[in-house]
Design a protein around this motif. Structure first.
Motif, PDB file in Angstrom:
ATOM      1  N   LYS A 144       0.835  -1.203   0.000  1.00 14.89           N
ATOM      2  CA  LYS A 144       0.000   0.000   0.000  1.00 14.89           C
ATOM      3  C   LYS A 144       0.872   1.257   0.000  1.00 14.89           C
ATOM      4  O   LYS A 144       0.548   2.238  -0.672  1.00 14.89           O
ATOM      5  N   ALA A 145       1.960   1.226   0.766  1.00 20.99           N
ATOM      6  CA  ALA A 145       2.801   2.419   0.891  1.00 20.99           C
ATOM      7  C   ALA A 145       3.485   2.771  -0.421  1.00 20.99           C
ATOM      8  O   ALA A 145       3.749   3.946  -0.694  1.00 20.99           O
ATOM      9  N   ILE A 146       3.785   1.764  -1.237  1.00 19.38           N
ATOM     10  CA  ILE A 146       4.455   2.086  -2.494  1.00 19.38           C
ATOM     11  C   ILE A 146       3.453   2.238  -3.636  1.00 19.38           C
ATOM     12  O   ILE A 146       3.822   2.276  -4.792  1.00 19.38           O
ATOM     13  N   GLY A 147       2.173   2.337  -3.281  1.00 19.62           N
ATOM     14  CA  GLY A 147       1.201   2.736  -4.292  1.00 19.62           C
ATOM     15  C   GLY A 147       0.384   1.632  -4.919  1.00 19.62           C
ATOM     16  O   GLY A 147      -0.121   1.800  -6.029  1.00 19.62           O
ATOM     17  N   ALA A 148       0.224   0.494  -4.202  1.00 26.94           N
ATOM     18  CA  ALA A 148      -0.669  -0.538  -4.730  1.00 26.94           C
ATOM     19  C   ALA A 148      -2.097  -0.165  -4.354  1.00 26.94           C
ATOM     20  O   ALA A 148      -2.355   0.313  -3.253  1.00 26.94           O
TER      21      ALA A 148
END
Ligand SMILES: Nc1ncnc2c1ncn2[C@@H]1O[C@H](COP(=O)(O)OP(=O)(O)OP(=O)(O)O)[C@@H](O)[C@H]1O
Ligand SMILES: [Mg+2]
Lengths: 240, 504
Positions: free
Chosen positions: B368-372
């Motif tokens: 989630k943090a890297i944009g998933a």
């Protein structure tokens, strides 16, 4: 609410000048045990190509501030303008922001352990639908730049040493070529020699690529590389 | 597409954890699918049996009525009987001769019921054929003087033969069930019955012994008549052999006497003439659509018959139950087993996914943090669940093919043991003996002279891997996969990366 540019204008001045403008950002955690004002009215600006270092003791709110800047935590108040755009405004595409605008280097590496170094670096590109040939090419290039050789590239993340993990983490943060790098205690889990190498790499990201590198740490020795340095205590930020 | 690849990669990269889940699921699903296979087999077997058994019934003189008639006759002396007959009018005499027969109208009327598919009318009679000797019967009569005299009193001599009449030679039950087979000439037809054509089918050995060939004629005598008008010339239109003769003679000493072995087959109307009972049949035999309509037919018959208990409608429902009851029991048991195993599989996948996802919260946070997007994460996990379930169900399918027959047989043997115990509790003594004495075979089973209770078909379970199983397998796969996916879906929505990323 006052116009942030007026009150917290930076030396370089002008709305178009600053890459990152943080204005009066606060975050309070409430739990049964009580309230913690982790970030308390923080304001600062940062330009392209700058290394910004925020030093503070444990529990001073460094990680919380970084999470807010990375959109992983919502501030209670304040604005964060990235190239003039407020990422806290409603309707902002936070997924795109996390993918392209910021690269995160976490305090505890946070690599995906089941994946190889190469796959970890390719992961953000994979999520952004970069063609797989391009993913591989760029991941290899980034890892090579971080000094991770071919053998280590194919090694699972959980078998790498701390320094190797951190360099893979940096490569992953760079995968989608973001303008802002957010590094949380990048040397915290490394010995001083390895830590030095990592700091060198981060500095080069600012100097050579023109990125804005924000490092939060309790390690005062990093202050030496800072273009702009702050001290953080009890959630409050003060220039040094 | 990328999420699919990531999910598959994740499945491959966690072999140990996934193997445990796959194995647990495999065991449960094997049980689940086997039970399902058994259930489907039991159901389809029951349906198949329905097509052959339980759909037969016949109208005949009731056992109770036959018994009371028999008791009454026994009380009379020979002289009394003769006197009675002499004093009778023609109608009374017919009534007397047909007292254990069924009026044709009753049989015909019943055939018009909407569930009746085909029907036949049958009359068997002892007929004298003066020119031919019944070798088997005569050797029997020669056994003792008493037997011979007793037989003569009832009009049985060494020239007496059993004549079986029905409306169409080819559909006589013994030809239908294969125990007899035409080897020369042809069958008499329905038209022969309607026109009362004097034709007959003769048994092969009898024909050989007496030099009879197709096209020859034999002369039979109408019972109770004398002189020229008592003679009927019958043309032999066909010769048959008894396929089952060999097997029947091995069954026991009684079976070696087989008067049916040289039975004559003739059109019903001809046998009625020979027996001097026009308008009467021994029984009406019916095939209806299915055992499910037995009750309706019984009611219809009870209505047609009125108050009299002179006639009865009997079916082979008991034979059907003998097969269907154990199958039904097996079906029920396997359905319960199926439900239990399915529940266990569901529980396993839920727990497994909770453990898997719980153990990878950090990974979820990183993604989630890297944009998933949530969708990317969920898809990836969904694929992993699907892979786990797919491998488990594929293995289970193979295992099911191996073990389901065994499980089915085991369940069936269990339910049949139950049946044997019930039979053991059957009443004994006089009542039971009388019941057995009056127990007559159904015409379907080969008629009057075949042995009662010879070979009843037994319940069998043939667990074959039906195409429907594949469809059910896919449904189960989708079901438990969806259930498993619910865990990451629920998890990812509540997950805050900021919380999980700072852990260590
Ligand atoms: N989710 C939370 N709920 C409640 N309190 C929190 C939460 N996250 C952080 N805090 C509190 O906020 C304060 C700042 O925490 P933070 O993790 O930002 O400190 P830090 O400067 O990164 O410390 P360290 O150098 O040890 O990493 C701490 O007192 C912490 O206990
Ligand atoms: Mg911290």
């Amino acid at each position: 609410m006052p116009e942030p540019m007026e009150d917290y204008g930076n030396n370089l001045g002008g709305v178009g000048g600053a890459l990152l403008e943080v204005a009066d950002v606060s975050k309070t955690f409430r739990s049964k045990a009580g309230e913690v004002r982790a970030v308390d009215g923080v304001s600062f600006t940062a330009q392209q190509g700058e290394v910004v270092v925020i030093v503070g003791p444990s529990g001073s709110g460094k990680t919380t501030l970084l999470y807010i800047l990375g959109s992983l935590e919502k501030p209670d108040q304040g604005k964060i303008l990235v190239s003039g755009e407020d990422i806290c405004a409603p309707g902002v595409d936070l997924i795109a922001y996390r993918r392209r605008r910021v690269g995160f280097i976490f305090q505890f590496f946070n690599l995906v352990t089941a994946l190889t170094a190469l796959e970890n670096v390719a992961l953000p590109m994979d999520l952004s639908a970069v063609p797989s040939a391009e993913q591989e090419r760029r991941a290899v290039e980034l890892l090579e730049r971080m000094g991770i050789d071919r053998r280590l590239q194919r090694t699972r993340a959980n078998r790498l040493s701390g320094g190797e993990k951190q360099r893979v983490a940096i490569a992953r943060a760079l995968a989608n070529d973001p303008q802002i790098i957010l590094a949380d205690e990048p040397t915290g889990n490394l010995d001083s020699a390895t830590g030095g190498t990592v700091v060198d790499i981060l500095v080069r990201l600012a100097r050579e690529d023109g990125r804005c590198v924000l490092i939060v740490t309790h390690d005062e020795s990093i202050l030496g590389v800072a273009d702009r340095a702050f001290h953080m205590a009890d959630g409050r930020l003060s220039p040094r | 597409m990328r999420a699919l690849k990531r999910g598959f990669r994740s499945f491959r990269r966690h072999p140990a954890a996934n193997l445990v889940v796959v194995l647990l699921l495999f065991v449960c699903l094997t049980f689940c699918l086997s039970m399902l296979a058994v259930k489907l087999a039991a159901d389809s077997q029951t349906e198949a049996v329905k097509g052959r058994i339980g759909n037969y019934g016949e109208i005949r003189s009731s056992s109770g009525y036959m018994m009371s008639t028999f008791e009454r006759e026994r009380g009379k002396s020979e002289a009394e009987r003769a006197r009675e007959v002499r004093g009778m009018s023609e109608e009374e005499e017919l009534e007397e001769r047909a007292k254990t027969l069924v009026p044709e109208e009753l049989a015909d009327a019943f055939s018009r019921h909407r569930y009746i598919l085909t029907y036949d009318k049958i009359l068997t009679a002892g007929v004298t054929v003066p020119g031919i000797k019944n070798v088997e019967l005569s050797s029997m009569l020669d056994l003792s003087k008493e037997i011979k005299e007793g037989a003569a009193a009832s009009g049985i001599t060494e020239h007496t033969f059993v004549f079986e009449g029905n409306t169409n030679g080819a559909s006589a039950s013994e030809f239908l069930n294969g125990s007899k087979r035409l080897i020369a000439g042809s069958f008499y037809t329905y038209a022969d019955h309607l026109e009362a054509n004097p034709v007959v089918l003769v048994e092969r050995n009898l024909a050989d012994e007496n030099g009879i060939e197709v096209g020859d004629t034999v002369t039979a005598r109408v019972s109770g008549e004398s002189g020229k008008k008592a003679e009927v010339k019958l043309e032999v239109v066909g010769i048959y052999e008894t396929v089952e003769a060999e097997r029947q003679s091995q069954k026991g000493s009684f079976a070696t006497f087989n008067p049916a072995g040289n039975k004559f087959f003739a059109p019903l109307s001809v046998v009625q003439t020979l027996n001097k009972t026009p308008g009467y049949v021994e029984l009406g035999s019916y095939y209806f659509d299915s055992v499910d309509h037995t009750e309706e037919l019984r009611e219809a018959f009870a209505e047609a018959r009125g108050d009299s208990d002179r006639y009865e409608f009997v079916t082979d429902e008991a034979d059907y139950r003998l097969i269907s009851d154990p199958l039904e029991k097996v079906g029920k048991t396997s359905l319960i087993g199926f439900g239990g195993a399915l529940g266990a599989s569901a529980l396993i996948i839920l727990l497994a996914m909770a453990i898997i996802v719980g153990g990878r919260t950090r990974e979820l946070g990183v993604l989630k943090a890297i944009g998933a997007t949530d969708r990317q994460v969920v898809t990836q996990y969904a694929v992993e669940v699907l892979c786990i379930c797919l491998v488990a169900i594929a293995l289970a399918t193979l295992a099911t093919a191996l073990v389901s027959q065994g499980i089915g047989d085991w369940l069936l043997s269990g339910s049949e043991n139950g049946r044997v115990v019930e039979e053991g509790e059957e009443a004994s003594g006089y009542a039971a003996m009388m019941a057995r004495l009056t127990e007559r075979n159904l015409y379907k089973e080969g008629g009057l002279f075949s042995l009662p209770g010879g070979e009843k078909e037994e319940a069998q379970l043939n667990v074959v891997y039906q195409g429907r199983m594949l469809a059910y397998g896919i449904l189960i796969l989708l079901g438990i996969s969806l259930l498993g996916m619910a865990i990451p879906v629920a998890w990812i929505n509540r997950l805050e990366p900021a919380r999980v990323l700072s852990m260590e």
